[in-house]
Design a protein around this motif. Structure first.
Motif, PDB file in Angstrom:
ATOM      1  N   GLY B 182    -130.227  25.568 -57.722  1.00 51.48           N
ATOM      2  CA  GLY B 182    -130.720  26.545 -56.597  1.00 51.48           C
ATOM      3  C   GLY B 182    -130.552  27.946 -56.849  1.00 51.48           C
ATOM      4  N   ILE B 183    -129.249  28.322 -57.256  1.00 56.46           N
ATOM      5  CA  ILE B 183    -128.924  29.637 -57.435  1.00 56.46           C
ATOM      6  C   ILE B 183    -129.874  30.368 -58.509  1.00 56.46           C
ATOM      7  CG2 ILE B 183    -127.266  31.385 -58.586  1.00 56.46           C
ATOM      8  CD1 ILE B 183    -125.086  29.669 -56.558  1.00 56.46           C
ATOM      9  N   VAL B 184    -129.973  29.519 -59.734  1.00 56.88           N
ATOM     10  CA  VAL B 184    -130.572  30.182 -60.827  1.00 56.88           C
ATOM     11  C   VAL B 184    -132.300  30.433 -60.458  1.00 56.88           C
ATOM     12  CG1 VAL B 184    -131.660  29.616 -63.204  1.00 56.88           C
ATOM     13  CG2 VAL B 184    -129.344  29.165 -62.604  1.00 56.88           C
ATOM     14  N   MET B 185    -132.713  29.280 -59.641  1.00 57.28           N
ATOM     15  CA  MET B 185    -134.023  29.547 -59.138  1.00 57.28           C
ATOM     16  C   MET B 185    -134.347  30.894 -57.978  1.00 57.28           C
ATOM     17  SD  MET B 185    -135.330  26.379 -56.366  1.00 57.28           S
ATOM     18  CE  MET B 185    -134.364  27.032 -54.870  1.00 57.28           C
ATOM     19  N   ILE B 186    -133.283  31.139 -57.182  1.00 56.91           N
ATOM     20  CA  ILE B 186    -133.217  32.097 -56.137  1.00 56.91           C
ATOM     21  C   ILE B 186    -133.390  33.504 -57.297  1.00 56.91           C
ATOM     22  CG2 ILE B 186    -132.165  33.484 -54.410  1.00 56.91           C
ATOM     23  CD1 ILE B 186    -131.072  30.766 -53.443  1.00 56.91           C
ATOM     24  N   LEU B 187    -132.396  33.634 -58.089  1.00 59.62           N
ATOM     25  CA  LEU B 187    -132.480  34.725 -58.978  1.00 59.62           C
ATOM     26  C   LEU B 187    -133.870  34.872 -59.704  1.00 59.62           C
ATOM     27  CD1 LEU B 187    -128.821  34.446 -60.803  1.00 59.62           C
ATOM     28  CD2 LEU B 187    -129.692  35.767 -59.087  1.00 59.62           C
ATOM     29  N   TYR B 188    -134.306  33.952 -60.305  1.00 58.93           N
ATOM     30  CA  TYR B 188    -135.861  34.126 -61.088  1.00 58.93           C
ATOM     31  C   TYR B 188    -136.742  34.510 -59.945  1.00 58.93           C
ATOM     32  CZ  TYR B 188    -135.039  30.461 -64.774  1.00 58.93           C
ATOM     33  OH  TYR B 188    -134.790  29.799 -65.993  1.00 58.93           O
ATOM     34  N   VAL B 189    -136.743  34.238 -58.902  1.00 62.89           N
ATOM     35  CA  VAL B 189    -137.929  34.411 -57.968  1.00 62.89           C
ATOM     36  C   VAL B 189    -137.744  35.707 -57.097  1.00 62.89           C
ATOM     37  CG1 VAL B 189    -139.183  33.488 -55.899  1.00 62.89           C
ATOM     38  CG2 VAL B 189    -138.427  32.199 -57.632  1.00 62.89           C
ATOM     39  N   SER B 190    -136.367  35.970 -56.821  1.00 64.08           N
ATOM     40  CA  SER B 190    -136.196  36.950 -55.926  1.00 64.08           C
ATOM     41  C   SER B 190    -136.247  38.155 -56.860  1.00 64.08           C
ATOM     42  CB  SER B 190    -134.768  37.024 -55.301  1.00 64.08           C
ATOM     43  OG  SER B 190    -133.824  36.903 -56.049  1.00 64.08           O
ATOM     44  N   ILE B 191    -135.535  38.121 -58.156  1.00 68.15           N
ATOM     45  CA  ILE B 191    -135.575  39.261 -58.937  1.00 68.15           C
ATOM     46  C   ILE B 191    -136.966  39.513 -59.637  1.00 68.15           C
ATOM     47  CG2 ILE B 191    -134.610  40.551 -60.947  1.00 68.15           C
ATOM     48  CD1 ILE B 191    -131.972  38.907 -60.282  1.00 68.15           C
ATOM     49  N   GLY B 192    -137.460  38.550 -60.221  1.00 69.65           N
ATOM     50  CA  GLY B 192    -138.496  38.567 -61.000  1.00 69.65           C
ATOM     51  C   GLY B 192    -139.771  38.365 -60.431  1.00 69.65           C
ATOM     52  N   GLY B 193    -139.998  37.974 -59.121  1.00 68.35           N
ATOM     53  CA  GLY B 193    -141.174  37.608 -58.512  1.00 68.35           C
ATOM     54  C   GLY B 193    -142.011  36.970 -59.248  1.00 68.35           C
ATOM     55  N   MET B 194    -143.440  37.038 -59.096  1.00 68.20           N
ATOM     56  CA  MET B 194    -144.245  36.449 -59.709  1.00 68.20           C
ATOM     57  C   MET B 194    -144.369  36.662 -61.248  1.00 68.20           C
ATOM     58  SD  MET B 194    -146.769  34.181 -59.890  1.00 68.20           S
ATOM     59  CE  MET B 194    -147.867  33.624 -58.601  1.00 68.20           C
ATOM     60  N   LYS B 195    -144.094  37.803 -61.754  1.00 68.11           N
ATOM     61  CA  LYS B 195    -144.083  38.241 -62.920  1.00 68.11           C
ATOM     62  C   LYS B 195    -143.164  37.655 -63.760  1.00 68.11           C
ATOM     63  CE  LYS B 195    -145.720  42.253 -64.425  1.00 68.11           C
ATOM     64  NZ  LYS B 195    -145.853  43.630 -64.378  1.00 68.11           N
ATOM     65  N   GLY B 196    -142.159  37.477 -63.051  1.00 68.65           N
ATOM     66  CA  GLY B 196    -141.061  36.803 -63.941  1.00 68.65           C
ATOM     67  C   GLY B 196    -141.034  35.536 -64.028  1.00 68.65           C
ATOM     68  N   THR B 197    -141.576  34.904 -62.613  1.00 66.96           N
ATOM     69  CA  THR B 197    -141.788  33.305 -62.567  1.00 66.96           C
ATOM     70  C   THR B 197    -142.891  32.932 -63.639  1.00 66.96           C
ATOM     71  OG1 THR B 197    -141.240  33.602 -60.358  1.00 66.96           O
ATOM     72  CG2 THR B 197    -142.365  31.637 -61.190  1.00 66.96           C
ATOM     73  N   THR B 198    -143.994  33.847 -63.870  1.00 67.33           N
ATOM     74  CA  THR B 198    -144.917  33.224 -64.839  1.00 67.33           C
ATOM     75  C   THR B 198    -144.578  33.227 -66.317  1.00 67.33           C
ATOM     76  OG1 THR B 198    -146.539  34.415 -63.068  1.00 67.33           O
ATOM     77  CG2 THR B 198    -147.467  33.834 -65.474  1.00 67.33           C
ATOM     78  N   TRP B 199    -143.681  34.256 -66.471  1.00 65.80           N
ATOM     79  CA  TRP B 199    -143.133  34.173 -67.897  1.00 65.80           C
ATOM     80  C   TRP B 199    -142.246  32.888 -68.051  1.00 65.80           C
ATOM     81  CZ3 TRP B 199    -144.978  36.189 -72.169  1.00 65.80           C
ATOM     82  CH2 TRP B 199    -145.734  37.294 -71.910  1.00 65.80           C
ATOM     83  N   VAL B 200    -141.533  32.547 -67.141  1.00 67.69           N
ATOM     84  CA  VAL B 200    -140.585  31.354 -67.101  1.00 67.69           C
ATOM     85  C   VAL B 200    -141.384  30.273 -67.209  1.00 67.69           C
ATOM     86  CG1 VAL B 200    -139.031  30.027 -66.067  1.00 67.69           C
ATOM     87  CG2 VAL B 200    -138.707  32.324 -65.873  1.00 67.69           C
ATOM     88  N   GLN B 201    -142.392  30.124 -66.655  1.00 65.13           N
ATOM     89  CA  GLN B 201    -143.491  29.073 -66.748  1.00 65.13           C
ATOM     90  C   GLN B 201    -143.875  28.868 -67.951  1.00 65.13           C
ATOM     91  OE1 GLN B 201    -143.408  27.125 -64.402  1.00 65.13           O
ATOM     92  NE2 GLN B 201    -143.095  27.891 -62.604  1.00 65.13           N
ATOM     93  N   MET B 202    -144.499  29.830 -68.629  1.00 66.66           N
ATOM     94  CA  MET B 202    -144.788  29.697 -70.079  1.00 66.66           C
ATOM     95  C   MET B 202    -144.147  29.589 -70.916  1.00 66.66           C
ATOM     96  SD  MET B 202    -147.667  33.157 -70.359  1.00 66.66           S
ATOM     97  CE  MET B 202    -146.957  34.420 -69.359  1.00 66.66           C
ATOM     98  N   VAL B 203    -142.773  29.997 -71.005  1.00 64.02           N
ATOM     99  CA  VAL B 203    -141.921  29.563 -71.972  1.00 64.02           C
ATOM    100  C   VAL B 203    -141.600  28.268 -71.834  1.00 64.02           C
ATOM    101  CG1 VAL B 203    -139.401  29.736 -72.476  1.00 64.02           C
ATOM    102  CG2 VAL B 203    -140.615  31.841 -71.989  1.00 64.02           C
ATOM    103  N   LYS B 204    -141.452  27.559 -70.398  1.00 64.74           N
ATOM    104  CA  LYS B 204    -141.332  26.386 -70.205  1.00 64.74           C
ATOM    105  C   LYS B 204    -142.233  25.411 -70.700  1.00 64.74           C
ATOM    106  CE  LYS B 204    -142.575  22.965 -67.445  1.00 64.74           C
ATOM    107  NZ  LYS B 204    -142.816  22.587 -65.998  1.00 64.74           N
ATOM    108  N   ALA B 205    -143.686  25.687 -70.602  1.00 67.29           N
ATOM    109  CA  ALA B 205    -144.705  25.356 -71.019  1.00 67.29           C
ATOM    110  C   ALA B 205    -144.724  24.945 -72.652  1.00 67.29           C
ATOM    111  CB  ALA B 205    -145.863  25.584 -70.439  1.00 67.29           C
ATOM    112  N   VAL B 206    -144.557  26.019 -73.313  1.00 68.49           N
ATOM    113  CA  VAL B 206    -144.526  25.919 -74.685  1.00 68.49           C
ATOM    114  C   VAL B 206    -143.211  24.860 -75.017  1.00 68.49           C
ATOM    115  CG1 VAL B 206    -143.968  27.139 -76.866  1.00 68.49           C
ATOM    116  CG2 VAL B 206    -145.344  28.261 -75.115  1.00 68.49           C
ATOM    117  N   LEU B 207    -142.157  24.993 -74.544  1.00 68.46           N
ATOM    118  CA  LEU B 207    -141.004  24.065 -74.882  1.00 68.46           C
ATOM    119  C   LEU B 207    -141.415  22.757 -74.600  1.00 68.46           C
ATOM    120  CD1 LEU B 207    -137.975  25.949 -73.694  1.00 68.46           C
ATOM    121  CD2 LEU B 207    -138.502  25.639 -75.915  1.00 68.46           C
ATOM    122  N   LEU B 208    -142.287  22.222 -73.302  1.00 65.23           N
ATOM    123  CA  LEU B 208    -142.197  20.867 -73.083  1.00 65.23           C
ATOM    124  C   LEU B 208    -143.175  20.370 -73.910  1.00 65.23           C
ATOM    125  CD1 LEU B 208    -142.035  18.606 -71.197  1.00 65.23           C
ATOM    126  CD2 LEU B 208    -143.564  19.969 -69.554  1.00 65.23           C
TER     127      LEU B 208
END
Lengths: 143, 545
Positions: B182-208
């Motif tokens: 929960g804490i990591v997720m809050i950090l992602y979103v509250s700091i990075g907003g949509m831009k940060g979250t989108t990059w996290v999604q891209m990295v994750k999709a490539v890894l998966l």
């Protein structure tokens, strides 16, 4: 100078020195940037555009393609679900080795999904984008 | 999730157990560190509301397609489907198909008009030609309900996964994991907003995708790329013979289960295009054409991924000792990690330990990225629909709005943590199915009517959203998912009267019917001018943000 001073930003200033490129009916066809023209604003371009033949073509090009296709792929998907539920014997027929009808139909769902996506995108690029672009340019052109 | 499961670590040979745990934790730590780095970088560029909600609308169709795939391929699809195929054979594969076909609804009817006519949230489109405050309130409510159910499923899944893979059995340990996620997720979103979250999604999709490709390749290699012999081995090793490859093992048990399957199928195929965290992705690209392109990429990536679940699921069924999968987790959720270990050389080998660690770390990354996307969707809706447009009546500055969105993230994240702690023991599949059913019953009818039906009114929108929302939640509440069956959330009591586990068969048609009826019976005339504006904008992109 004999001309009267400009009397504020009236909506219907006479086109004194402008080029009459849009012809005589231009008075209310192309008007303000569409963003903030609320329901109270007099020149309301959207109703006109919506009623125009050009827009009707665009709408028809989208709906006549997307709606029947949506019905078709949902029907095809439901047929597949129903076959899985109620036609076990048919689905169990073996086609090649251990590959049976159920698996082949399942893979066919993948294939049709890819094909429909490709087909729609081709349709959109050819039939929707140019029309949409033309209307958009005209509406925003005045801004 | 079942609380009596044996930790997987105990199942693994003692030799590899310690090593693989260290490896999983370090790989996961690398992922978290890298993505937090990205988040901070993205956060520095996030100032305006458009940055926070829509990543500045700067992403390309391909990037957003990857990010959509990252948002969509949740732990439920990665671990859940692989496990379902490994245990129920062909019936598990049916999920993959529904999840994929659903994207055509988004492509043909929703993505482009939504991109053209909305700004930040689903509520933007729904409220376009309606009375703002009631419709935004309803849209915000259903967005938050759908996201919270989905979020709960992921949090509960995270707890269970950690228990299984790291051998953390103490309740305190599990709570700690949920809180950390929960804490990591809050950090992602509250700091990075949509831009940060989108990059996290891209990295994750490539890894998966990379992880799944690797395992698929190794499985197919083992069977000399002969699908038939893979299927044959799976059927034989499963102990169920040819029936393992045919429909009916899971859903063909009774007349009710067959209808339940149809209900599930409908909810899957219609739910995707109403999921708020998917819908807000379409705002991250500059044009409707780019939105179309991103859905096409997503269909390609997600399609290939779900094709690979065949190799994953049947591979697990073919290669893992019968009974070992259920012994490790009753729902089969550890089939994919177990397969990775097996294909890498077995429990005693270094190769097995490495592959197990890689796949487990990918699974954690998956959960983390998906919960971030969900939190962003609900906090955006809270800030933009409820706070700015309902409470402040549209009179908030942009700075106040972004501030509200960041605080909403912290608030919703905190709620998710608390609920996640309590949801540790809940049935994950039921929660996800419920999220899809609510999305299909409340959001999709309203979206489609708004975009395509001239005579739709505010009352119709409200009836459809609240009716679809209430009927699906109530039906699930009184279904075997909650009470009356061995697999229920509360197996001890029985107050169920609705026989199906999935409410879609009733609640989706009801949502559509109520939208129509509410409009027909409403006293107010539909606002034709506003509809003209919405229709022209949604099809042409005129004045799009």
């Amino acid at each position: 100078m004999s001309s009267a001073p400009p009397s504020g930003p009236g909506p219907h200033q006479p086109p004194s020195g402008g080029t009459p490129e849009t012809g005589p009916a231009s008075a209310d066809t192309v008007r303000p940037p569409p963003t903030e023209a609320g329901p109270g604003g007099v020149p309301y371009p959207f109703t006109e555009v919506q009623a125009s033949g050009e827009f009707a073509e665009l709408r028809h090009a989208h709906r006549s393609f997307a709606f029947p296709l949506t019905v078709a792929f949902i029907a095809w998907y439901l047929a597949y679900v129903l076959l899985s539920s109620y036609a076990g014997g048919f689905m169990a027929l073996k086609i090649l080795g251990h590959v049976n009808v159920a698996l082949v139909l399942g893979l066919a769902q993948f294939l049709t999904t890819f094909l429909i996506a490709w087909w729609y995108s081709r349709h959109a690029a050819a039939r929707l984008d140019p029309r949409a672009e033309a209307i958009k340019t005209r509406l925003e052109g005045d801004a | 999730m079942n609380l009596t499961q044996q930790p997987l670590a105990l199942q693994l040979a003692a030799g590899g157990a310690g090593e693989h745990r260290t490896l999983i934790v370090s790989l996961f730590a690398v992922f978290v560190a890298a993505t937090l780095g990205i988040t901070v970088w993205a956060g520095r560029q996030t100032r305006s509301a458009e940055d926070f909600y829509a990543g500045g609308r700067q992403f390309s169709g391909f990037q957003n397609g990857l990010a959509i795939s990252g948002d969509y391929m949740s732990a439920a699809s990665f671990l859940g489907i692989a496990g379902a195929i490994a245990l129920s054979g062909y019936d598990g594969f049916l999920y993959s198909i529904g999840f994929l076909v659903a994207w055509l609804v988004a492509l043909l009817l929703v993505a482009e008009p939504l991109r053209n006519s909305g700004r930040y949230t689903m509520g933007d489109v729904l409220a376009y030609r309606m009375r703002q405050r009631p419709v935004r309130t309803a849209a915000g409510a259903s967005t938050i309900v759908v996201s919270i159910f989905y979020l709960l499923a992921q949090m509960a899944g995270a707890g269970a996964l950690v228990t299984l893979l790291l051998g953390i059995t103490s309740e305190t340990g599990k709570i700690l994991v949920v809180v950390l996620v929960g804490i990591v997720m809050i950090l992602y979103v509250s700091i990075g907003g949509m831009k940060g979250t989108t990059w996290v999604q891209m990295v994750k999709a490539v890894l998966l995708i990379a992880g799944t490709l690797l395992i698929t390749f190794l499985v197919l290699l083992k069977f000399h790329f002969n699908i038939s012999s893979l299927l044959g081995a799976a059927a034989e090793n499963s102990g169920k013979g040819a029936a393992f490859l045919e429909p009916g093992l899971k859903y063909g048990v009774s007349a009710t289960s067959k209808i339940d399957f149809i209900s599930l199928g409908i909810a899957l195929v219609l739910g995707t295009a109403g999921l708020p965290h998917i819908l807000i992705r379409f705002y991250t690209v500059p044009t409707a054409k780019a939105a179309r392109k991103s859905v096409n990429w997503a269909i390609g990536i997600i399609g290939v991924f779900y094709l690979m679940t065949i190799a994953l699921g049947f591979g697990a069924a073919a290669l893992i000792k019968p009974g070992a999968i259920t012994a490790s987790n009753k729902a089969g959720n550890t089939a994919a990690p177990l397969l990775a270990q097996q294909i890498g050389g077995g429990p005693d080998s270094t190769g097995g330990a490495i592959l197990l660690a890689v796949i487990s770390a990918v699974a954690f990354a998956t959960i983390l990225a998906v919960v971030a996307g969900l939190t962003l969707a609900s906090s955006s809706s809270f800030a933009h629909d409820l706070y700015v447009n309902v409470i402040r009546k549209g009179r908030a500055t942009e700075k106040e709005e972004v501030g509200a969105a960041r605080w909403a993230t912290v608030g919703i994240g905190a709620v998710a943590i608390v609920l996640g702690v309590f949801a540790r023991g809940l049935n994950v599949a039921g929660l996800v199915a419920l999220a899809f059913a609510v999305a299909a019953s409340a959001n999709l009818p309203t979206l489609l009517y708004s975009l395509f039906w001239k005579r739709f009114t505010t009352q119709g929108a409200l009836w459809s959203i609240y009716g679809g929302l209430a009927s699906s939640v109530v039906l699930v509440l009184f279904s075997p998912v909650v009470s009356g069956a061995g697999t229920s959330m509360f197996p001890g009591v029985d107050f169920h009267f609705f026989p199906l586990e999935n409410p879609g068969l009733i609640s989706i048609p009801l949502g559509f019917l109520l939208g129509w009826l509410g409009s027909r019976l409403s006293k107010e005339e539909p606002d034709v001018k506003k509809y003209a504006e919405l229709e022209v904008r949604s099809l042409t992109g005129t004045g799009a943000h």
